[in-house]
Design a protein around this motif. Sequence first.
Motif, mmCIF file in Angstrom:
data_model
loop_
_atom_site.group_PDB
_atom_site.id
_atom_site.type_symbol
_atom_site.label_atom_id
_atom_site.label_comp_id
_atom_site.label_asym_id
_atom_site.label_seq_id
_atom_site.Cartn_x
_atom_site.Cartn_y
_atom_site.Cartn_z
ATOM 1 N N GLU A 425 34.380 5.744 2.966
ATOM 2 C CA GLU A 425 33.940 4.961 4.112
ATOM 3 C C GLU A 425 34.363 3.512 3.970
ATOM 4 N N ARG A 427 33.087 -0.442 4.465
ATOM 5 C CA ARG A 427 31.868 -1.245 4.476
ATOM 6 C C ARG A 427 32.258 -2.710 4.602
ATOM 7 N N GLU A 444 26.954 0.142 6.676
ATOM 8 C CA GLU A 444 27.774 1.314 6.422
ATOM 9 C C GLU A 444 28.746 1.573 7.561
#
Length: 769
Positions: A425, A427, A444
């Motif tokens: 992911e 961030r 997030e």
Amino acid sequence: MSGSMSSGAPTPARLRVGEGVVDLATREIRMPEARSARRVTPKAIGVLRALARVPGEVVGRNELLAEVWPDTLPTDDVLTQAITQLRKAFGAGASGSEGGKAYIETIAKGGYRLTVAVEVLAFEGRTVPAVVTTTDPAFVAVPAGTALSVPPPPAAPARRWWLAGAVLMLVGIAVLGLWTAYEAGRLPDDTVAGSPGPSPVSRPYRLITSAAGFELSPSLSPDASMVAYASTGTGDATRQSAIFVQTTSSAVPRQLSRPPDGSRDDLPAWAPDGREIAFARWEAGGACRVLLVASTGVGDEREIARCDGSDLLSFDWLPDGSGLLFGTMTGADVSTRLRILDPVGGRWRNLDYAGAPGDIDFAPQVSPDGRWIGFIRNPQMGDLWRVPIEGGVPEQITRLGAEMRGWSWAPDGASMVFGLRVDSESRLYRADLADGTVSDLGIEDAQSPSISARTGMLAFVHRRPQFGLFRIDGGSGEWQRLFPSSGRDSQPTVSPDGTQIVFSSDRAGRFELWWARLDSLESLRPIEGVRPDTRQSPTWSSDGRRLLVTALDAQNAPVILEVEPASGRIEPVALRGKHPAQALYGPDDAVYVLEGDREGASALSLVAYGRTTGPSGPRIEGVSHVRFDPARRRLLYTRLDSNGLWSVAPSLASDTVVRLSDRLPSRWRYRSWTLAEDGDVAYLEATPACWAQVSRFRQVEGSLVPDGVECVDPVTRSTTNGFSTYGGAWFISLASEDGSDIGFMPLPEAAHAQEGIAKWLISLRKKTS
């Protein structure tokens, strides 16, 4: 979405939801002009609480089932019944049944969305800020509505009012202390400043867009009241994008640009006076233009620069609005340095500052005080830099050598906020200019930050895709989903004999390396003890027994591991270099390593290692990715500073280097190519006509000869960090669910600063009690 509330934490007692008042303790919903309140089931109130945390945002059916019906296997019917109860309750009285249905919107194949504002209510008839009335962090960001109209309380003696006020103040401090204690208790104990780490799970932002498809490249107006962004639809509509403008209060957007069919508008940049927006337009025929348009949409678009053939374009306004600052530009108008364009006269002015040949300086922005220009250098494996606005010697701020996804100055100019891909992911992080410390901001699935220097408000792209692995037959086009997953599966790497596959995934809740035999998919299991680095895919040995994996250790430092998937054996590979980025097997048991000479170095060198002798022979500088072609006993590699593909003999001698292509792969998709068993090259790219397209090439006399193009999927995006081929089939990671929205919030403090504030408030609560 945040998890369910802790059973031991206080929760809000009453909410205003649209025109109704909800008593969470009694499960009663009272609407205006209704004869009486309606009581709903505990499960229905649980669904309402989940939706009320994020009003205006879609909450998936699976998320609601997991939170409200934990540890059970419910059917969709129970959720449908709960939604029906809530709609009937909100439809009582003046609202009417149709009004009740409008409170909760059904999103096809998605979930549900609460369409009205939510306000946390204190005791009867009064409102207080959400941060005081609740310890559920998801409610901290709930926008306040209009307070209930109630008659004023009867008069009371001054002493009684003073005493009551003191009691209320103590109660407020106590509740605030409890909230901060709860928040501090959730802060991870092992958070280390200077390295990506765990972050709070609260969601203090609102998603101000909600259309299907992608909203990208946000740019805030100077006062942060408006945001401009590029937007696409779904399906065939993803092939075209336009610039939209809307208020930052979730209003209906207004289309600003009018691109011709097949064109793509992107990169809006709001002028400092708020009157104009600059943006880029890529047209179907390859033309690229930078245009200006009034932020009101009144008047025609005006061309101020050409960027034909460019695959690298970035610009922002100077603080006084006198010009646009451009980063390195590729294509017909090649520029390897920062420069300024006068939009009125069309004149360019180069900035005089130091840099090595081949450096790419991207996404320049002037600091709020006008003294510095910040930028990302070599963005494929990039770091943040700054240089005085009058030119001079650049200063490196971060040493990450990472895949950065946008950045912006903090309002005080003392730090830089940037998006960074970590594991599966992206961030947001903050880099402090004084000491280079990097801190997680606890947001997030976030990238492309845009910060208003006047107000300190932050807009960003919120994207939470799910990627699955697919086997696609190159002849018949038949698809096969390899492994069911609700996570993000990427970097599929098939063994040389086509019997095994490894890939990285967060499917089990943490980022791991997974292995399976392709003739027995139920053999799928994680390889314990390996946290793969997403920058490079693993590489197999010629016999398919071992893997070389670039992994991250406990301190987030890259290491090379040799893994035997069948047995689970893991051994670190001893290397002289301290900052390896990739390793692969070569001929005669040699190992080739891409390594930097310092932490986070984007200037990588390809080096040959003997198993017992260490590095030997010459090295090749500026390499971004490398593979070994056993059919021709050559290494093929890409470079950081140019598009194209090169080959070199195992000796790495400079006189054996051959440039096979000057166009593909592009520097941005430097990992999206692979070798077939016979040494032919396959390249996975995205084009306006096909978002996942495989082009095949044969190696003929030192060049790549086209050998066919296949559109795998015209409207589905693929990952850019690797794919595989074997036996005429493609093994590709494709988005099973995708899309993005624009998030909006005040710029948060870094995690370590939040922890200090929480501890101070806890001490205040102790003194008060």
